[in-house]
Design an enzyme around this catalytic site. Structure first.
Site, short mmCIF file in Angstrom:
data_model
loop_
_atom_site.label_atom_id
_atom_site.label_comp_id
_atom_site.label_asym_id
_atom_site.label_seq_id
_atom_site.Cartn_x
_atom_site.Cartn_y
_atom_site.Cartn_z
N CYS A 1 -6.75 -5.81 1.26
CA CYS A 1 -5.35 -5.85 0.85
C CYS A 1 -4.60 -6.84 1.72
CB CYS A 1 -4.69 -4.49 0.94
SG CYS A 1 -2.99 -4.58 0.36
N LEU B 1 0.78 -1.24 0.00
CA LEU B 1 0.00 0.00 0.00
C LEU B 1 0.81 1.29 0.00
CD1 LEU B 1 -3.07 -0.63 2.37
CD2 LEU B 1 -2.86 -1.03 -0.09
#
Ligand SMILES: Cc1cc2nc3c(=O)[nH]c(=O)nc-3n(C[C@H](O)[C@H](O)[C@H](O)COP(=O)(O)OP(=O)(O)OC[C@H]3O[C@@H](n4cnc5c(N)ncnc54)[C@H](O)[C@@H]3O)c2cc1C
Ligand SMILES: Cc1cc2nc3c(=O)[nH]c(=O)nc-3n(C[C@H](O)[C@H](O)[C@H](O)COP(=O)(O)O)c2cc1C
Ligand code: FES
Lengths: 302, 316
Positions: free
Chosen positions: B133, B76
């Site tokens: 994620c 990320l």
């Protein structure tokens, strides 16, 4: 982000020939890319034949899937041709080596940050390891072409595992650039590391090097950083990285950078969910394809 | 040939000119590919997951190619919501395509913060919530637990008027169950799938190929898993489903639509071919024209299951 336009080209292969053990030279016809390319730029290419007349499914044509990055080694702006030097190390380069003259290669480029040019009155040394020589062939060629500095102000220290892998050496001589060689097996030049040559050169004629460039295996570049630091010489390194996109979107190709005034928010030492105060290390990650591949010598943590 | 097929689709209140979106994390903040690809050829673009603060991401190497796909462990890395609004939105407002901004974070408060900041920001058409994620270790994975997934969605539902798309992970036993819970919590659409957890080892050094050891698998290799996920989700919910995973061609997009998707996202293929999204949209249109399909909407969920005995049992 560079302001040079990125072009995508179905470039025709003009030559693709073996120039050493598992070492190849490929010339591609791509006028737009050739026109804009500067020393240090790379291209991102699809090794396999993806021409649409093939009835194979899209994904089958794309094996391997991702593009592969290569530094531009030579440029002929009149003919619109640039050259690459590559070594077979895996599937992509193996397939590239089977591609024939007249076939087309999908190329994206020119990409990345380029070298600081060689300037008059600032003699430079370029330390090249293996195919890391590619961007220096381009730097030497462009410097010789534009006459901004004298070829005598450039020294290339070129090392490889064995003599056959020192292909490209003759081009430096053509450009009038001084070349010293090193091989791991002693088949030619200094028997040992190319960084030994660098230390020797700095000790014997320090005025021949006011700026240092390095490109090659990571241990070689790390040693160059140390030597440059001790000698107080500035310079640049050109790095590699695994590059899925090559244009700065995927964030995969990063290298850790030491930054004096680091933004704590971009501190790679921080664990997710950590409070801001817990972010302690002074590193950040930069994209090799976008902030690099050329970085200031001491900026990157190798 | 007949008239151009109608490619428009609706994701809740959001009308798309064609069903092809650029997937989060594979299209940056638009401007990178915008330098040489016309973004107006997309139905829309989804930007990289945003967290409240800039996020450094995982140690390299962060990618490795595998059979017909790739692993990534980016973790990320992003500019953070403030820099996004300040530096990226001015460009994105000029782009003639639907803008979906992907929202992430660790704890719920981080999702709330990002959502609040974006809700005040002009020019955003919808939010996609990255509940899945797999790369934030220690971070909480909201889409493996139906109750937590619903909590997150309803919390965000209460603070924003923007359409909410819940993006789900395939790394669960039954994605249909998670889909039902986020629909009940107020999601306007569901996108699936995010990457599959995977790992590759360099047998010479015996080290993992990724600095983070494991990562997420994407690309053509995951397409059948994604089609199955879309089929399952579409059988469980009535909100639109956005199919993601390994799409490289118009035919791939048709497959997802037939299985139940209303729109699709193109991810990894864009790395290979920067114009992959527009080319999927174009070949989808060509396929429709050649197949006598006048509107892509007629493809959605048009799957023909041969006979009840052969149909998979998808009721609990
Ligand atoms: C900016 C840049 C410029 C480059 N210039 C040249 C060049 O001029 N000549 C040249 O021969 N090579 C160059 N490389 C390296 C070249 O991209 C890789 O050798 C190539 O991608 C390997 O592909 P493959 O499919 O043959 O090997 P793979 O099967 O993908 O991998 C074989 C081995 O190479 C490593 N590798 C794979 N991709 C890369 C990569 N992108 N960078 C470094 N290692 C990698 C793998 O980890 C593995 O150990 C450059 C790389 C970068 C990032
Ligand atoms: C390098 C990379 C980075 C990604 N980053 C994100 C992200 O930040 N947020 C997100 O929701 N999905 C992210 N994804 C997942 C994609 O959006 C998509 O769900 C997945 O890759 C499957 O689609 P594909 O096979 O077409 O790539 C990322 C994928 C890749 C390959
Ligand atoms: S290769 Fe994707 S950001 Fe560098």
């Amino acid at each position: 982000m560079s302001t040079i336009p990125i072009c995508q080209y179905d470039a025709e292969i003009l030559t693709n020939r073996e120039i050493g053990p598992s070492l190849y030279w490929i010339d591609l016809l791509a006028p737009e890319i050739t026109r804009h390319a500067l020393p240090g730029h790379f291209v991102h290419l699809i090794a396999s034949d993806v021409s649409e007349d093939s009835s194979r499914q899209t994904w089958l044509r794309h094996t391997p899937l991702l593009r592969r990055p290569f530094s531009i080694a030579e440029r002929d702006p009149e003919r619109g041709v640039f050259g690459l030097i590559y070594r077979i190390v895996g599937g992509g380069t193996e397939i590239l080596a089977t591609r024939r003259r007249g076939e087309r290669v999908d190329v994206l480029g020119p990409l990345g940050r380029t070298f600081d040019p060689v300037r008059a009155g600032r003699p430079v040394i370029m330390v090249a390891g293996g195919v890391g020589v590619a961007p220096f062939l381009s730097l030497a060629q462009e410097t010789a072409r534009d006459g901004r500095a004298r070829p005598e102000d450039m020294t290339v220290l070129f090392g490889a595992a064995t003599a056959g892998l020192l292909s490209g050496e003759e081009k430096f001589r053509e450009y009038g650039v001084d070349v010293r060689l090193a091989t791991d097996d002693g088949t030619t030049g200094h028997h040992g590391l190319v960084t030994d040559l660098l230390e020797r050169e700095l000790a014997s004629s320090p005025r021949r090097c006011a700026y240092l460039y390095a490109c090659g295996p990571t241990p070689m570049m790390r040693r160059c950083q140390e030597i440059a630091r001790e000698a107080g010489i500035d310079g640049q390194v050109s790095l590699e990285g695994i590059m899925p996109c090559g244009v700065g979107v995927c964030m995969a190709c990063v290298v850790a950078c030491a930054a004096p005034g680091t933004d704590p928010g971009t501190d790679p030492g921080a664990a997710p969910g950590a409070a801001p105060g817990e972010r302690s290390s002074s590193r950040r990650y930069e994209r090799v394809c976008d902030a690099g591949p050329v970085f200031d010598m001491q900026e990157v943590v190798l | 040939m007949t008239a151009q097929p109608d490619l428009t689709v609706n994701i809740g209140a959001l009308k798309l000119r064609n069903p092809v979106l650029a997937a989060s994390g594979t299209f940056g903040y638009g401007s990178e590919y915008g330098r040489f690809v016309d973004l107006a050829d997309f139905g829309g673009i989804v930007t990289k997951t945003l967290t409240p603060e800039p996020w450094p991401g995982n140690p390299p190497p962060r990618a490795a190619e595998t059979a017909a796909g790739m692993l990534n462990s980016i973790g990320l890395q992003n500019v953070g919501v403030e820099a996004f609004i300040r530096d990226k939105m001015p460009y994105l407002r000029t782009v003639d395509t639907a803008l979906i901004v992907n929202v992430g974070g660790g704890p719920v408060e981080e999702f709330v913060h990002v959502t609040e900041r974006l809700s005040d920001c002009e020019g955003i058409d919808a939010l996609e919530i990255n509940m899945s994620c797999p790369n934030v270790s220690g971070g909480m994975d909201f889409s493996t637990d139906p109750r937590r997934a619903a909590e997150l969605v309803s919390t965000l539902r209460n603070i924003t008027g923007l359409p909410l798309i819940a993006k789900l992970t395939p790394n669960v036993t039954d994605i249909g169950e998670i889909a039902r819970s986020v629909e009940e919590a107020g999601a306007d659409a569901i996108s699936a799938i995010n990457t599959l957890r995977g790992m590759a080892v360099d047998i010479r050094t015996r080290r993992p190929m990724l600095g983070a050891v494991t990562g997420g698998l994407s690309g053509p290799a995951i397409k059948p898993v994604a089609v199955a996920a879309v089929y399952r989700i579409a059988s469980q919910v009535s909100v639109p489903v956005i199919g993601i995973g390994g799409i490289m061609s118009g035919e791939d997009a048709v497959e997802f639509l037939v299985a139940g998707a209303t729109a699709v996202q193109v991810g990894t293929a864009t790395f290979v071919e920067p114009r992959a999204g527009p080319s999927v949209a174009r070949t989808l249109a060509e396929w429709c024209a050649a197949s006598g399909v006048h509107t892509v909407r007629s493809l959605i969920g048009s799957i023909q299951i041969p006979s009840p005995e052969d149909a998979p049992c998808h009721r609990s």
